[in-house]
Scaffold this active site. Sequence first.
Site, PDB file in Angstrom:
ATOM      1  N   ALA A   1      -4.566  26.846  18.539  1.00  0.00           N
ATOM      2  CA  ALA A   1      -4.054  27.299  19.746  1.00  0.00           C
ATOM      3  C   ALA A   1      -2.269  27.709  18.835  1.00  0.00           C
ATOM      4  CB  ALA A   1      -3.906  26.452  20.776  1.00  0.00           C
TER       5      ALA A   1
ATOM      6  N   ARG B   1       3.919  29.982   9.291  1.00  0.00           N
ATOM      7  CA  ARG B   1       4.629  30.109   8.098  1.00  0.00           C
ATOM      8  C   ARG B   1       3.522  31.308   7.839  1.00  0.00           C
ATOM      9  NH1 ARG B   1       3.978  23.221   7.552  1.00  0.00           N
ATOM     10  NH2 ARG B   1       2.759  23.858   9.672  1.00  0.00           N
TER      11      ARG B   1
ATOM     12  N   TYR C   1     -19.442  70.530   7.258  1.00  0.00           N
ATOM     13  CA  TYR C   1     -18.509  70.210   8.212  1.00  0.00           C
ATOM     14  C   TYR C   1     -17.377  71.850   8.275  1.00  0.00           C
ATOM     15  CZ  TYR C   1     -13.802  68.309  10.488  1.00  0.00           C
ATOM     16  OH  TYR C   1     -13.024  67.794  11.052  1.00  0.00           O
TER      17      TYR C   1
ATOM     18  N   GLY D   1       2.430  20.200  20.185  1.00  0.00           N
ATOM     19  CA  GLY D   1       1.189  19.687  19.748  1.00  0.00           C
ATOM     20  C   GLY D   1       0.262  18.685  19.182  1.00  0.00           C
TER      21      GLY D   1
HETATM   22  C1  UD1 Z   1      -1.276  18.132  10.834  1.00  0.00           C
HETATM   23  C2  UD1 Z   1      -1.337  16.422  11.405  1.00  0.00           C
HETATM   24  C3  UD1 Z   1      -1.459  16.033   9.953  1.00  0.00           C
HETATM   25  C4  UD1 Z   1      -2.381  15.580   8.667  1.00  0.00           C
HETATM   26  C5  UD1 Z   1      -2.461  17.872   8.447  1.00  0.00           C
HETATM   27  C6  UD1 Z   1      -4.050  18.072   8.163  1.00  0.00           C
HETATM   28  C7  UD1 Z   1      -0.456  15.903  12.932  1.00  0.00           C
HETATM   29  C8  UD1 Z   1       0.367  15.674  14.036  1.00  0.00           C
HETATM   30  N1  UD1 Z   1      -0.474  16.390  11.880  1.00  0.00           N
HETATM   31  O1  UD1 Z   1      -0.628  18.208  10.638  1.00  0.00           O
HETATM   32  O2  UD1 Z   1      -1.269  14.619   9.750  1.00  0.00           O
HETATM   33  O3  UD1 Z   1      -2.058  15.740   7.438  1.00  0.00           O
HETATM   34  O4  UD1 Z   1      -2.377  18.398  10.227  1.00  0.00           O
HETATM   35  O5  UD1 Z   1      -4.370  20.043   7.854  1.00  0.00           O
HETATM   36  O6  UD1 Z   1      -1.316  16.319  13.741  1.00  0.00           O
HETATM   37  N2  UD1 Z   1      -2.364  23.416  16.931  1.00  0.00           N
HETATM   38  C9  UD1 Z   1      -2.736  23.337  18.261  1.00  0.00           C
HETATM   39  N3  UD1 Z   1      -2.355  23.097  19.397  1.00  0.00           N
HETATM   40  C10 UD1 Z   1      -0.782  22.807  19.055  1.00  0.00           C
HETATM   41  C11 UD1 Z   1      -0.631  22.330  17.679  1.00  0.00           C
HETATM   42  C12 UD1 Z   1      -1.710  22.776  17.066  1.00  0.00           C
HETATM   43  O7  UD1 Z   1      -4.101  23.844  19.132  1.00  0.00           O
HETATM   44  O8  UD1 Z   1       0.246  22.503  19.599  1.00  0.00           O
HETATM   45  C13 UD1 Z   1      -3.552  23.940  16.058  1.00  0.00           C
HETATM   46  C14 UD1 Z   1      -3.243  24.330  15.146  1.00  0.00           C
HETATM   47  O9  UD1 Z   1      -3.599  25.844  15.426  1.00  0.00           O
HETATM   48  C15 UD1 Z   1      -3.873  24.560  13.683  1.00  0.00           C
HETATM   49  C16 UD1 Z   1      -4.092  22.532  14.051  1.00  0.00           C
HETATM   50  O10 UD1 Z   1      -3.497  21.630  15.419  1.00  0.00           O
HETATM   51  O11 UD1 Z   1      -5.234  24.475  13.730  1.00  0.00           O
HETATM   52  C17 UD1 Z   1      -3.003  21.521  13.260  1.00  0.00           C
HETATM   53  O12 UD1 Z   1      -1.258  21.905  13.505  1.00  0.00           O
HETATM   54  P1  UD1 Z   1      -0.060  22.073  11.964  1.00  0.00           P
HETATM   55  O13 UD1 Z   1       0.402  22.586  13.096  1.00  0.00           O
HETATM   56  O14 UD1 Z   1      -1.286  23.283  11.241  1.00  0.00           O
HETATM   57  O15 UD1 Z   1       0.024  20.970  12.162  1.00  0.00           O
HETATM   58  P2  UD1 Z   1       0.059  20.136  10.307  1.00  0.00           P
HETATM   59  O16 UD1 Z   1       1.652  20.031  10.614  1.00  0.00           O
HETATM   60  O17 UD1 Z   1      -0.342  21.262   9.219  1.00  0.00           O
HETATM   61 CA    CA Z   2      -1.795  22.291   9.345  1.00  0.00          CA
END
Ligand code: UD1
Ligand code: CA
Length: 459
Positions: free
Chosen positions: A10, A15, A386, A77
């Site tokens: 989602a 970044r 053409y 989150g």
């Molecule tokens: C997350 C983990 C971290 C881990 C890392 C590995 C958490 C809090 N942290 O961090 O411990 O080391 O992944 O790659 O989980 N997403 C949603 N909805 C949201 C937020 C995120 O669907 O509200 C999805 C994103 O699209 C993505 C995935 O969850 O595919 C991970 O989210 P991201 O923000 O990349 O997490 P990291 O900061 O990398």
């Molecule tokens: Ca990630």
Amino acid sequence: MTNYAVILAAGKGTRMKSDLPKVLHKVAGISMLEHVFRSVAAIAPEKTVTVVGHKAELVEQVLAGQTEFVRQTEQLGTGHAVMMAEPVLEGLAGQTLVIAGDTPLITGESLKNLIDFHVNHKNVATILTAEAENPFGYGRIVRNQQEEVIKIVEQKDASDFEKQIKEINTGTYIFDNARLFEALKNINTNNAQGEYYITDVIGIFRENGEKVGAYTLKDFDESLGVNDRVALATAEGIMRRRINQAHMVNGVSFVNPETTYIDVDVHIEPEVQIEANVTLKGQTKIGAGSVLTNGTYIVDSVIGEQTVITNSMIEESTVADGVTVGPYAHVRPDSSLAKNVHVGNFVEVKGSSIGENTKAGHLTYIGNSEVGANVNFGAGTITVNYDGQHKFKTVIGNNVFVGSNSTIIAPVELGDNSLVGAGSTITKDVPADAIALGRGRQINKEEYAKRLPHHPDNK
Ligand code: UD1
Ligand code: CA
């Protein structure tokens, strides 16, 4: 025991600095989300739920019909994202894989190992972890003195001591399904990012005295989470090396695999030889014993056996056995070259079918044409398809000989065994067995050259 899966997709992926949702960025030809989905299939989940939010319709298109979707309208989150799957999964007996859509390198094999480990250890939760040389940015696995996992702490929440930990969370977990959704009711946003973290349920299980474990990947590469385009290129490199290695094991030779770019769905038969700087994209197939030389670029095409493609581009076309293409030929979409056809130097073919043994060796354009077998195109033949507004078709029978520098203006038909004199402009159909001459007659003026300044007599 029944398996379920939740894929988190989602997020916007801030970044990445992109209009495209992060999980739709491609690695070796398919989106990261599809890579994750294919790996997840290895554990045969009874239900797969994909959580979508940012540009949800776009993300849903990629996996349409293959998974259930739930919407997370606000990205609060990863924990909040998993909660969105509650209406589909709450209370079901079994275990649930939770995986992020931005970890395209995790293999189905590793997910199977993870689930076996989880079941054998009778855990409530098992985290897939890896040892990172540079753990910056990842959640860290905090263990007690007995080496038991007690919680996961995010980079932004970690103490200086915790930042030293090299064991990282890959963002992939197996949970007891019912316990997962119970524990999610107790997470909060008291953290540096003000988000609901899925990682917090680990600490909650521990405090309840429930069994939590970690299964560590042997290969750190698999755990790579793609948060920016630097990591995207790293993932691409690792994936390509994997793909090329698999082809080598299957009997394909590479002169320099480091500079050979093959998408994940490309199929290559044994005894194919691939030189440097070759790119094979999309749904391409290469038949046994073919040779692809330096600079060849093939997209969504089926290439037969024992062909030689020399520094040429082929798009959305089919090429039969024994064909030779190039150097510097361009076969454009919707073309088919039958057995033993030769298209050579600076020849372009578009939307045309070309029959067996037909040859166009040099500087020729064949567009919107149906060409028979054993036809010979002289250098510089152009099918004029053409008129500036519409495309017209050229039909050329079998055994036709087209003299060099001829212009064949469509719509027109050249009958079997006919011959077009070199330099002709053909505007009318040519019957079978006829010779067509469409050019000015030559006149010789005897002795006239002697009057001109270039002549030695005048110097
Ligand atoms: C997350 C983990 C971290 C881990 C890392 C590995 C958490 C809090 N942290 O961090 O411990 O080391 O992944 O790659 O989980 N997403 C949603 N909805 C949201 C937020 C995120 O669907 O509200 C999805 C994103 O699209 C993505 C995935 O969850 O595919 C991970 O989210 P991201 O923000 O990349 O997490 P990291 O900061 O990398
Ligand atoms: Ca990630």
